[in-house]
Design a protein around this motif. Structure first.
Motif, PDB file in Angstrom:
ATOM      1  N   UNK A 106      29.956  42.020  -3.983  1.00  0.00           N
ATOM      2  CA  UNK A 106      30.285  43.092  -3.050  1.00  0.00           C
ATOM      3  C   UNK A 106      29.379  44.306  -3.249  1.00  0.00           C
ATOM      4  N   UNK A 107      28.891  44.492  -4.466  1.00  0.00           N
ATOM      5  CA  UNK A 107      28.023  45.638  -4.752  1.00  0.00           C
ATOM      6  C   UNK A 107      26.671  45.539  -4.062  1.00  0.00           C
ATOM      7  N   UNK A 108      26.260  44.329  -3.679  1.00  0.00           N
ATOM      8  CA  UNK A 108      25.003  44.170  -2.946  1.00  0.00           C
ATOM      9  C   UNK A 108      25.259  43.867  -1.475  1.00  0.00           C
ATOM     10  N   UNK A 109      26.470  44.136  -1.015  1.00  0.00           N
ATOM     11  CA  UNK A 109      26.778  44.014   0.401  1.00  0.00           C
ATOM     12  C   UNK A 109      27.236  42.648   0.858  1.00  0.00           C
ATOM     13  N   UNK A 110      27.527  41.759  -0.078  1.00  0.00           N
ATOM     14  CA  UNK A 110      28.021  40.432   0.277  1.00  0.00           C
ATOM     15  C   UNK A 110      29.544  40.493   0.316  1.00  0.00           C
ATOM     16  N   UNK A 111      30.127  40.148   1.442  1.00  0.00           N
ATOM     17  CA  UNK A 111      31.580  40.176   1.582  1.00  0.00           C
ATOM     18  C   UNK A 111      32.179  38.899   0.977  1.00  0.00           C
ATOM     19  N   UNK A 112      33.340  39.058   0.350  1.00  0.00           N
ATOM     20  CA  UNK A 112      34.005  37.937  -0.314  1.00  0.00           C
ATOM     21  C   UNK A 112      35.388  37.753   0.315  1.00  0.00           C
ATOM     22  N   UNK A 113      35.643  36.558   0.833  1.00  0.00           N
ATOM     23  CA  UNK A 113      36.898  36.239   1.506  1.00  0.00           C
ATOM     24  C   UNK A 113      37.561  35.083   0.778  1.00  0.00           C
ATOM     25  N   UNK A 114      38.800  35.282   0.345  1.00  0.00           N
ATOM     26  CA  UNK A 114      39.570  34.210  -0.280  1.00  0.00           C
ATOM     27  C   UNK A 114      40.225  33.370   0.807  1.00  0.00           C
ATOM     28  N   UNK A 115      40.096  32.052   0.689  1.00  0.00           N
ATOM     29  CA  UNK A 115      40.685  31.120   1.656  1.00  0.00           C
ATOM     30  C   UNK A 115      41.500  30.124   0.837  1.00  0.00           C
ATOM     31  N   UNK A 116      42.810  30.330   0.795  1.00  0.00           N
ATOM     32  CA  UNK A 116      43.634  29.682  -0.213  1.00  0.00           C
ATOM     33  C   UNK A 116      44.862  29.002   0.377  1.00  0.00           C
ATOM     34  N   UNK A 117      45.404  28.058  -0.358  1.00  0.00           N
ATOM     35  CA  UNK A 117      46.691  27.480  -0.016  1.00  0.00           C
ATOM     36  C   UNK A 117      47.859  28.266  -0.580  1.00  0.00           C
ATOM     37  N   UNK A 118      47.566  29.288  -1.344  1.00  0.00           N
ATOM     38  CA  UNK A 118      48.621  30.116  -1.939  1.00  0.00           C
ATOM     39  C   UNK A 118      49.405  30.866  -0.859  1.00  0.00           C
ATOM     40  N   UNK A 119      50.613  31.350  -1.219  1.00  0.00           N
ATOM     41  CA  UNK A 119      51.515  31.876  -0.197  1.00  0.00           C
ATOM     42  C   UNK A 119      51.095  33.216   0.385  1.00  0.00           C
ATOM     43  N   UNK A 120      51.621  33.481   1.561  1.00  0.00           N
ATOM     44  CA  UNK A 120      51.331  34.711   2.286  1.00  0.00           C
ATOM     45  C   UNK A 120      51.610  35.950   1.448  1.00  0.00           C
ATOM     46  N   UNK A 121      52.730  35.969   0.740  1.00  0.00           N
ATOM     47  CA  UNK A 121      53.089  37.206   0.045  1.00  0.00           C
ATOM     48  C   UNK A 121      52.403  37.347  -1.304  1.00  0.00           C
ATOM     49  N   UNK A 122      51.493  36.432  -1.615  1.00  0.00           N
ATOM     50  CA  UNK A 122      50.530  36.671  -2.696  1.00  0.00           C
ATOM     51  C   UNK A 122      49.281  37.353  -2.145  1.00  0.00           C
ATOM     52  N   UNK A 123      49.034  37.196  -0.851  1.00  0.00           N
ATOM     53  CA  UNK A 123      47.773  37.640  -0.270  1.00  0.00           C
ATOM     54  C   UNK A 123      47.595  39.144  -0.352  1.00  0.00           C
ATOM     55  N   UNK A 124      48.676  39.894  -0.117  1.00  0.00           N
ATOM     56  CA  UNK A 124      48.557  41.351  -0.086  1.00  0.00           C
ATOM     57  C   UNK A 124      48.121  41.931  -1.432  1.00  0.00           C
ATOM     58  N   UNK A 125      48.751  41.555  -2.555  1.00  0.00           N
ATOM     59  CA  UNK A 125      48.247  42.082  -3.825  1.00  0.00           C
ATOM     60  C   UNK A 125      46.865  41.544  -4.173  1.00  0.00           C
ATOM     61  N   UNK A 126      46.571  40.293  -3.834  1.00  0.00           N
ATOM     62  CA  UNK A 126      45.235  39.756  -4.112  1.00  0.00           C
ATOM     63  C   UNK A 126      44.162  40.560  -3.388  1.00  0.00           C
ATOM     64  N   UNK A 127      44.440  40.951  -2.158  1.00  0.00           N
ATOM     65  CA  UNK A 127      43.485  41.718  -1.369  1.00  0.00           C
ATOM     66  C   UNK A 127      43.081  42.995  -2.093  1.00  0.00           C
ATOM     67  N   UNK A 128      44.063  43.674  -2.659  1.00  0.00           N
ATOM     68  CA  UNK A 128      43.803  44.942  -3.335  1.00  0.00           C
ATOM     69  C   UNK A 128      43.280  44.754  -4.757  1.00  0.00           C
ATOM     70  N   UNK A 129      43.948  43.903  -5.522  1.00  0.00           N
ATOM     71  CA  UNK A 129      43.634  43.802  -6.947  1.00  0.00           C
ATOM     72  C   UNK A 129      42.294  43.149  -7.210  1.00  0.00           C
ATOM     73  N   UNK A 130      41.917  42.174  -6.373  1.00  0.00           N
ATOM     74  CA  UNK A 130      40.652  41.458  -6.581  1.00  0.00           C
ATOM     75  C   UNK A 130      39.523  41.996  -5.707  1.00  0.00           C
TER      76      UNK A 130
END
Length: 282
Positions: A52-76
């Protein structure tokens, strides 16, 4: 192990630099791709930050549950998270406010959840030792069963039998390295990724196929491996090739999170970042 048609995996080191330099989006699975024995190691988080520091966007595409996604978005510090194999997505808008998308309205999701709950005893009568996944209460679109997270991993034939049973009862079915999934809607990591790339980031699919790298490890990544030209399997994908019609283009030497770091470094070096330089710490 059955042969994998379409293409054969090549060592990551053979990936041409001119193709690596085109990458400005990294899409990645989480379990056994970012994680190692269930943990996100510091070097993996550092690699995400370096990208991300060189402008490359990182998107997680997971089978994990929806309500894990919100903290993952912020924490990672992901740029977006697609959850439940495509049932939902979360990202931040230009003002930094979290935005979300769901596959259906709340009423439809509630109906689907009731049907999935009714299916649990049916499935467990056939597979009495198959537990519901621990993260089931955090899901909105599918139901997951533990095939290797907190239990002894099942054989490839055992996983196939579960997936076929789910499908025979009218549900869509897929499996990751740790979960078998049942749903009443057809979720696709690839379809959801294409939608998010276009609607959130303004990248049409033809351009995405030139600019995106996908990194994964198992059967529920099959559509991503088949769709995107630039794909990497972390080394532990060898256990799941039997469930893939198309193999990833390249494979890392290292497994799990170390394999993700290896793939990230392959992209970063092509962008002029020395292999052992940790730019996110500067």
């Amino acid at each position: 192990m059955k042969p994998v048609p379409g293409r054969q995996m090549q060592a990551l080191a053979t990936w041409p630099f001119d193709q690596r330099r085109q990458i400005d989006f990294v899409l990645t699975d989480i379990d056994d791709t970012l994680t190692s024995e269930g943990a996100l190691l510091p070097e993996v988080l550092a690699a995400i930050n370096d990208l991300r520091s060189v402008g490359i966007r990182v998107i997680a595409v997971t089978g994990r549950p929806t309500y894990w996604a919100m903290p993952l978005l912020k924490l990672c510090r992901f740029d977006a998270v697609i959850a439940e194999n495509g049932a939902s997505a979360f990202w931040h808008d230009v003002q930094g406010r979290m935005q979300s998308w769901f596959y259906a309205d709340a009423s439809t999701r509630k109906q689907h959840r009731a049907a999935l709950e009714e299916f649990i005893p049916v499935l467990q009568r056939r597979f009495p030792d198959l537990p519901v996944a621990d993260d089931a209460p955090q899901r909105v679109g599918d139901l997951a069963f533990d095939i290797g997270e907190n239990v002894q991993p099942r054989s490839a034939d055992g996983v196939t039998a579960i997936v076929e049973f789910i499908a025979a009862h009218g549900f869509y079915a897929t499996a990751s390295s740790i979960h078998a999934h049942a749903s009443l809607a057809h979720f696709s990591k690839q379809v959801a990724s294409q939608q998010v790339l276009e609607s959130v980031f303004g990248i049409v699919d033809a351009d995405a196929c030139k600019r995106c790298l996908f990194i994964g490890d198992s059967g529920n990544d099959a559509a991503m491996f088949a769709h995107y030209p630039y794909t990497v399997g972390v080394a532990n994908i060898s256990k799941h090739l039997v469930r893939l019609d198309v193999a990833p283009a390249y494979v890392t030497q290292q497994a799990c999170g170390a394999g993700f770091v290896e793939a990230a470094r392959a992209v970063l070096t092509a962008h002029g970042i020395p292999e052992h330089r940790n730019i996110s710490a500067q």
